[in-house]
Design a protein around this motif. Structure first.
Motif, PDB file in Angstrom:
ATOM      1  N   VAL A  24       0.573  -1.204   0.040  1.00  0.00           N
ATOM      2  CA  VAL A  24       0.272  -0.087  -0.290  1.00  0.00           C
ATOM      3  C   VAL A  24       0.597   0.948  -0.638  1.00  0.00           C
ATOM      4  CG1 VAL A  24      -2.525   1.075   1.613  1.00  0.00           C
ATOM      5  CG2 VAL A  24      -1.802  -1.260   1.294  1.00  0.00           C
ATOM      6  N   ILE A  25       0.625   2.227  -0.915  1.00  0.00           N
ATOM      7  CA  ILE A  25       1.499   3.156  -1.646  1.00  0.00           C
ATOM      8  C   ILE A  25       0.326   4.302  -1.256  1.00  0.00           C
ATOM      9  CG2 ILE A  25       2.926   4.909  -2.772  1.00  0.00           C
ATOM     10  CD1 ILE A  25       3.941   1.573  -3.945  1.00  0.00           C
ATOM     11  N   GLU A  26       1.041   5.412  -0.179  1.00  0.00           N
ATOM     12  CA  GLU A  26       0.585   6.980   0.270  1.00  0.00           C
ATOM     13  C   GLU A  26       1.874   7.527  -0.225  1.00  0.00           C
ATOM     14  OE1 GLU A  26      -1.024   9.258   4.068  1.00  0.00           O
ATOM     15  OE2 GLU A  26      -2.018   7.196   3.404  1.00  0.00           O
ATOM     16  N   SER A  27       0.532   8.727  -1.141  1.00  0.00           N
ATOM     17  CA  SER A  27       1.760  10.113  -1.602  1.00  0.00           C
ATOM     18  C   SER A  27       0.050  10.859  -1.958  1.00  0.00           C
ATOM     19  CB  SER A  27       2.274   9.554  -2.962  1.00  0.00           C
ATOM     20  OG  SER A  27       2.986  10.398  -3.738  1.00  0.00           O
ATOM     21  N   GLU A  28       1.120  12.158  -2.576  1.00  0.00           N
ATOM     22  CA  GLU A  28       0.576  13.899  -2.329  1.00  0.00           C
ATOM     23  C   GLU A  28      -0.093  12.981  -3.950  1.00  0.00           C
ATOM     24  OE1 GLU A  28       2.842  17.455  -2.402  1.00  0.00           O
ATOM     25  OE2 GLU A  28       3.243  16.568  -0.511  1.00  0.00           O
ATOM     26  N   PRO A  29      -0.409  13.552  -4.444  1.00  0.00           N
ATOM     27  CA  PRO A  29      -1.670  13.256  -6.132  1.00  0.00           C
ATOM     28  C   PRO A  29      -0.085  14.148  -6.478  1.00  0.00           C
ATOM     29  CG  PRO A  29      -3.144  14.099  -4.678  1.00  0.00           C
ATOM     30  CD  PRO A  29      -1.969  13.762  -3.832  1.00  0.00           C
ATOM     31  N   MET A  30       0.046  13.631  -7.599  1.00  0.00           N
ATOM     32  CA  MET A  30       0.840  13.732  -8.891  1.00  0.00           C
ATOM     33  C   MET A  30       0.847  13.606  -9.813  1.00  0.00           C
ATOM     34  SD  MET A  30       4.649  13.765  -6.499  1.00  0.00           S
ATOM     35  CE  MET A  30       4.851  14.686  -5.611  1.00  0.00           C
ATOM     36  N   LYS A  31       1.429  14.235 -11.402  1.00  0.00           N
ATOM     37  CA  LYS A  31       1.264  14.167 -12.268  1.00  0.00           C
ATOM     38  C   LYS A  31       1.535  12.531 -12.367  1.00  0.00           C
ATOM     39  CE  LYS A  31       0.040  17.984 -14.702  1.00  0.00           C
ATOM     40  NZ  LYS A  31       0.908  19.162 -16.100  1.00  0.00           N
ATOM     41  N   ARG A  32       2.907  12.480 -11.992  1.00  0.00           N
ATOM     42  CA  ARG A  32       3.743  11.155 -12.504  1.00  0.00           C
ATOM     43  C   ARG A  32       3.214   9.765 -12.085  1.00  0.00           C
ATOM     44  NH1 ARG A  32       9.545  12.065  -9.231  1.00  0.00           N
ATOM     45  NH2 ARG A  32       9.016  13.721 -10.425  1.00  0.00           N
ATOM     46  N   PHE A  33       1.986   9.822 -11.510  1.00  0.00           N
ATOM     47  CA  PHE A  33       1.416   8.830 -10.942  1.00  0.00           C
ATOM     48  C   PHE A  33      -0.060   8.541 -11.385  1.00  0.00           C
ATOM     49  CE2 PHE A  33       3.269   9.770  -6.289  1.00  0.00           C
ATOM     50  CZ  PHE A  33       4.157   8.586  -6.950  1.00  0.00           C
ATOM     51  N   ARG A  34       0.269   8.955 -12.666  1.00  0.00           N
ATOM     52  CA  ARG A  34      -1.238   8.961 -13.956  1.00  0.00           C
ATOM     53  C   ARG A  34      -0.596   8.043 -14.375  1.00  0.00           C
ATOM     54  NH1 ARG A  34      -2.252  14.894 -17.275  1.00  0.00           N
ATOM     55  NH2 ARG A  34      -3.065  16.234 -15.044  1.00  0.00           N
ATOM     56  N   PHE A  60      -4.171   8.320  -2.903  1.00  0.00           N
ATOM     57  CA  PHE A  60      -3.652  10.103  -2.732  1.00  0.00           C
ATOM     58  C   PHE A  60      -4.542  11.295  -2.381  1.00  0.00           C
ATOM     59  CE2 PHE A  60      -3.067   7.738  -6.649  1.00  0.00           C
ATOM     60  CZ  PHE A  60      -1.835   7.857  -7.024  1.00  0.00           C
ATOM     61  N   PRO A  61      -4.381  11.081  -0.641  1.00  0.00           N
ATOM     62  CA  PRO A  61      -5.064  11.662   0.199  1.00  0.00           C
ATOM     63  C   PRO A  61      -5.251  13.090  -0.431  1.00  0.00           C
ATOM     64  CG  PRO A  61      -3.130  11.160   1.279  1.00  0.00           C
ATOM     65  CD  PRO A  61      -3.082  10.137  -0.139  1.00  0.00           C
ATOM     66  N   ILE A  62      -6.007  13.807  -0.700  1.00  0.00           N
ATOM     67  CA  ILE A  62      -6.331  15.250  -0.294  1.00  0.00           C
ATOM     68  C   ILE A  62      -6.701  15.853   0.744  1.00  0.00           C
ATOM     69  CG2 ILE A  62      -8.241  16.778  -0.814  1.00  0.00           C
ATOM     70  CD1 ILE A  62      -9.604  14.934  -2.795  1.00  0.00           C
TER      71      ILE A  62
END
Length: 184
Positions: free
Chosen positions: A76-86, A114-116
C-alpha cells in the motif's frame, strides 16, 4: 528397595513430561520464527519501496503485508496526488522488478492512495503562498479548462415560435437509399 524403584519411576515420568513439553513447544517456536522472518521480509520490501521513490525525489509512505497463510505480498503506497502517478501501472512494473532484485521477493499487488489535503491545511498553505484557497493544485489544474467553457442558457418560448422554427428546418434525406434510386 522400594524407594529406589519409586525414584526411578519419578525420573521416567519427569522425562516423559519434559519430552512432551518440548514436542509441544517446537511447532510454536517454528511458527514464531516464520512470523518473524515474514515480518522482516515485509519490512525489507517496505524500505525498498520507500527508497525507490526517494531516488526520484518523491516522499511516500508505504506498508507491506501478507494475508494469513499466503506467501503473496501486497503493498500500500500513499503519496500526494502527482502527474507522474497518472500511469501508475507502468511504475508498478518497474517497482516489482526493483523489489525482486533488492529483496528477492515477489510483489503481488500494489494499492495506491492519494489523500486530499484537509481544507484547513490547504487554506493556510495557499494563503502563505499567496494563492487562492482552492485545495489541491493537481485537481485544480485538471479543472482549469472548465472555467472557459461557455455557459448554456435556457429560456421559455411560445408554441408558435417552436412551430415556426421547426417549419423552416428541412428534414435531411438519406443518401443512397431507395428514394434516390427511384429518382435516377
Amino acid at each position: 528397595m522400594m524407594p529406589d524403584h519409586f525414584d526411578l519411576l519419578h525420573l521416567i515420568l519427569l522425562a516423559l513430561v519434559l519430552v512432551a513439553g518440548v514436542a509441544a513447544a517446537v511447532p510454536g517456536l517454528q511458527a514464531r520464527r516464520r512470523a518473524v522472518r515474514e515480518q522482516a521480509g515485509n519490512d525489507a520490501v517496505r524500505d525498498a519501496i520507500i527508497e525507490y521513490f526517494r531516488r526520484s525525489g518523491v516522499t511516500v509512505a508505504a506498508a507491506c503485508m501478507r494475508l494469513p497463510g499466503s506467501s503473496r505480498l501486497t503493498a500500500v503506497i500513499e503519496s500526494e496526488p502527482m502527474k507522474r502517478f497518472r500511469l501508475s501501472h507502468i511504475i508498478e512494473m518497474t517497482l516489482r522488478d526493483h523489489v525482486r532484485k533488492t529483496c528477492g521477493l515477489e510483489l503481488d499487488k500494489v494499492y495506491w492512495r492519494f489523500p486530499i489535503k484537509e481544507a484547513t491545511q490547504a487554506t493556510h498553505a495557499s494563503e502563505a503562498e499567496g494563492k487562492e484557497p482552492n485545495g489541491d493544485d493537481y485537481i485544480n489544474e485538471g479543472l482549469e479548462h472548465y472555467k472557459y467553457i461557455p455557459k448554456m442558457e435556457a429560456t421559455e418560448l411560445s408554441w408558435e415560435h417552436f412551430e415556426q422554427a421547426t417549419a423552416t428546418v428541412q428534414p435531411a434525406k438519406p443518401e443512397g437509399g431507395p428514394a434516390d434510386d427511384a429518382q435516377k
